[in-house]
Design a protein around this motif. Structure first.
Motif, short mmCIF file in Angstrom:
data_model
loop_
_atom_site.label_atom_id
_atom_site.label_comp_id
_atom_site.label_asym_id
_atom_site.label_seq_id
_atom_site.Cartn_x
_atom_site.Cartn_y
_atom_site.Cartn_z
N HIS A 188 50.28 21.89 47.57
CA HIS A 188 50.01 20.59 46.95
C HIS A 188 48.73 20.69 46.12
O HIS A 188 47.63 20.50 46.60
CB HIS A 188 49.86 19.51 48.03
N THR A 189 48.92 21.02 44.86
CA THR A 189 47.78 21.18 43.96
C THR A 189 48.28 21.12 42.52
O THR A 189 49.49 21.17 42.27
CB THR A 189 47.05 22.51 44.23
N ASP A 190 47.35 21.03 41.60
CA ASP A 190 47.69 21.00 40.18
C ASP A 190 47.87 22.43 39.69
O ASP A 190 47.03 23.30 39.94
CB ASP A 190 46.57 20.31 39.41
N LEU A 191 48.95 22.69 38.97
CA LEU A 191 49.26 24.05 38.53
C LEU A 191 48.19 24.60 37.59
O LEU A 191 47.81 25.77 37.70
CB LEU A 191 50.63 24.09 37.85
N VAL A 192 47.73 23.78 36.65
CA VAL A 192 46.71 24.23 35.70
C VAL A 192 45.47 24.71 36.44
O VAL A 192 44.91 25.78 36.15
CB VAL A 192 46.36 23.12 34.70
N SER A 193 45.03 23.93 37.43
CA SER A 193 43.86 24.31 38.22
C SER A 193 44.15 25.54 39.08
O SER A 193 43.29 26.42 39.23
CB SER A 193 43.43 23.15 39.12
N TYR A 194 45.36 25.60 39.61
CA TYR A 194 45.70 26.71 40.51
C TYR A 194 45.68 28.04 39.79
O TYR A 194 45.07 29.01 40.28
CB TYR A 194 47.07 26.46 41.14
N VAL A 195 46.34 28.14 38.65
CA VAL A 195 46.39 29.43 37.97
C VAL A 195 45.01 29.85 37.47
O VAL A 195 44.73 31.05 37.31
CB VAL A 195 47.41 29.44 36.81
N SER A 196 44.13 28.88 37.24
CA SER A 196 42.79 29.21 36.75
C SER A 196 41.85 29.62 37.87
O SER A 196 40.92 30.41 37.64
CB SER A 196 42.19 28.01 36.00
N GLY A 197 42.08 29.09 39.08
CA GLY A 197 41.11 29.33 40.14
C GLY A 197 41.61 30.11 41.33
O GLY A 197 40.81 30.49 42.20
N ALA A 198 42.90 30.36 41.43
CA ALA A 198 43.45 31.05 42.60
C ALA A 198 43.11 32.55 42.56
O ALA A 198 42.80 33.10 41.51
CB ALA A 198 44.95 30.86 42.68
N THR A 199 43.19 33.18 43.70
CA THR A 199 43.00 34.63 43.79
C THR A 199 44.30 35.35 44.12
O THR A 199 44.37 36.57 43.99
CB THR A 199 41.95 34.96 44.87
N GLU A 200 45.32 34.60 44.53
CA GLU A 200 46.61 35.22 44.85
C GLU A 200 47.27 35.75 43.58
O GLU A 200 47.10 35.20 42.50
CB GLU A 200 47.54 34.21 45.53
N SER A 201 48.03 36.83 43.74
CA SER A 201 48.77 37.37 42.60
C SER A 201 50.25 37.36 42.92
O SER A 201 50.67 37.35 44.09
CB SER A 201 48.30 38.79 42.27
N TYR A 202 51.05 37.37 41.86
CA TYR A 202 52.50 37.25 41.98
C TYR A 202 53.18 38.24 41.04
O TYR A 202 52.57 38.74 40.09
CB TYR A 202 52.96 35.82 41.65
N ASP A 203 54.45 38.48 41.29
CA ASP A 203 55.23 39.33 40.41
C ASP A 203 55.99 38.52 39.37
O ASP A 203 56.39 39.07 38.34
CB ASP A 203 56.22 40.17 41.24
N ALA A 204 56.17 37.24 39.62
CA ALA A 204 56.84 36.37 38.66
C ALA A 204 56.27 34.97 38.76
O ALA A 204 56.04 34.46 39.86
CB ALA A 204 58.34 36.35 38.90
N ALA B 96 46.11 33.21 29.41
CA ALA B 96 45.30 34.29 29.99
C ALA B 96 45.21 34.12 31.50
O ALA B 96 45.26 35.10 32.26
CB ALA B 96 43.92 34.32 29.35
N ALA B 97 45.06 32.87 31.95
CA ALA B 97 45.00 32.61 33.39
C ALA B 97 46.33 32.95 34.06
O ALA B 97 46.36 33.51 35.16
CB ALA B 97 44.63 31.15 33.64
N CYS B 98 47.44 32.61 33.40
CA CYS B 98 48.76 32.97 33.94
C CYS B 98 48.90 34.48 34.05
O CYS B 98 49.39 35.00 35.07
CB CYS B 98 49.86 32.42 33.05
N LYS B 99 48.45 35.18 33.03
CA LYS B 99 48.55 36.64 33.05
C LYS B 99 47.70 37.23 34.17
O LYS B 99 48.09 38.21 34.82
CB LYS B 99 48.13 37.22 31.69
N ALA B 100 46.56 36.60 34.44
CA ALA B 100 45.68 37.08 35.50
C ALA B 100 46.30 36.90 36.88
O ALA B 100 45.95 37.62 37.82
CB ALA B 100 44.33 36.37 35.44
N ARG B 101 47.20 35.92 37.01
CA ARG B 101 47.87 35.69 38.29
C ARG B 101 49.01 36.68 38.52
O ARG B 101 49.55 36.78 39.61
CB ARG B 101 48.44 34.27 38.37
N LEU B 102 49.40 37.42 37.48
CA LEU B 102 50.53 38.35 37.58
C LEU B 102 50.08 39.75 37.95
O LEU B 102 49.06 40.24 37.44
CB LEU B 102 51.29 38.40 36.25
N ASN B 103 50.83 40.40 38.80
CA ASN B 103 50.63 41.82 39.03
C ASN B 103 51.08 42.59 37.79
O ASN B 103 51.84 42.08 36.97
CB ASN B 103 51.46 42.27 40.23
N PRO B 104 50.59 43.83 37.61
CA PRO B 104 51.06 44.63 36.47
C PRO B 104 52.59 44.71 36.44
O PRO B 104 53.23 44.93 37.46
CB PRO B 104 50.43 45.99 36.74
#
Length: 225
Positions: free
Chosen positions: A125-141, A168-176
Motif C-alpha cells: 500500500h504505497t504510491d508507485l512513483v514514490s516506491y520506484v524512486s525510494g525502494a531498495t528491492e529489485s525485480y526482473d519485470a 531512470a528510477a524504474c530502470k534502477a529497480r530492475l535487475n540486469p
C-alpha cells in the motif's frame, strides 16, 4: 450486439488522498472510477494479461523471476501472474486503500481471491512513483498499469513516472536484463523514444486489438544485462 441499458449502481465511494474513488456495478460488470475518470472494468482482461505475458516473454530463462505490478485495478494482472508457475515473488503496488479493501473480502475478491492466497504474492500500500524512486528491492519485470497511458495520467503527479527521472528510477529497480512493460490506451512513439533515451534496449510495442478505435498497446524496454 446487446447493450446493457441499466443504470450503474454505486457499491462504494471513498474520498482518498488523491481524490474520489468509486466502485460501481453496471449489469454484470464491476467498474472503477477515479475523480470521474473511467479507469477499468471487468469486461475483458486481455490487456492486463498481455502486459504480464509480454514482460515474461521478453525475459531470458532465469528461474523464478520477481515481478512488480504497478496498480491492482480489478485484479486481472495479479490473477494472471499468480496462475503462472514461472513467476517467483509477485508484488503489487496500490496507493488506494479502497481498491485494496474491495479485493480483501469485497466485490472484487472473486477475481483476486486465489491470487491473494498465493504465498508468492503481496500487496504494497504505497504510491508507485514514490516506491520506484525510494525502494531498495529489485525485480526482473516491472508491469505498470496505473494510468490510461504516459500521456493520459489519472493524477498530475503520475507524470513524473514517465519523465527521464522516473524512467531512470524504474530502470534502477530492475535487475540486469530486466523488462519494463507499460500499458497504454494508445500507441506513443514519443514514449518509445523516451525509453530509448533512458537507456532501455529492444524498445517495442505490442498491440491489443479493440472493438473500435486505435488498439491498446504495451510498451516494452529491457535494461542492459
Amino acid at each position: 450486439m446487446r447493450t446493457d441499458t441499466t443504470a450503474p449502481v454505486v457499491l462504494d465511494r471513498r474520498e482518498g488522498p488523491y481524490g474520489e474513488v468509486v466502485l460501481r456495478r453496471h449489469g454484470e460488470l464491476l467498474q472503477i472510477i477515479a475523480n470521474g475518470c473511467f479507469l477499468m472494468d471487468t469486461s475483458d482482461g486481455r490487456s492486463e494479461r498481455l502486459l504480464v505475458d509480454a514482460a515474461r516473454d521478453a525475459l531470458d530463462d532465469r528461474p523464478a523471476p520477481a515481478l512488480l505490478i504497478g496498480g491492482l485495478g480489478v485484479g486481472f494482472s495479479l490473477a494472471h501472474a499468480a496462475a503462472d508457475p514461472r513467476w517467483g515473488r509477485i508484488a503489487v503496488v496500490e496507493r488506494e486503500q479502497a481498491i485494496i479493501d474491495w479485493h480483501h473480502g469485497g466485490p472484487l475478491a472473486e477475481l483476486s481471491g486465489a491470487a491473494l492466497r498465493d504465498t508468492r504474492a503481496q500487496i504494497l500500500h504505497t504510491d508507485l512513483v514514490s516506491y520506484v524512486s525510494g525502494a531498495t528491492e529489485s525485480y526482473d519485470a516491472l508491469c505498470l498499469d496505473i494510468d490510461n497511458g504516459p500521456g493520459w495520467t489519472v493524477t498530475e503527479g503520475n507524470n513524473s513516472l514517465y519523465s527521464p527521472a522516473g524512467l531512470a528510477a524504474c530502470k534502477a529497480r530492475l535487475n540486469p536484463g530486466g523488462v519494463l512493460a507499460v500499458w497504454s490506451a494508445q500507441p506513443s512513439s514519443a514514449f518509445d523514444d523516451a525509453l530509448r533515451n533512458a537507456g532501455f534496449q529492444g524498445v517495442r510495442t505490442e498491440e491489443i486489438p479493440v472493438a473500435r478505435g486505435v488498439p491498446d498497446v504495451v510498451h516494452l524496454g529491457v535494461r542492459a544485462a
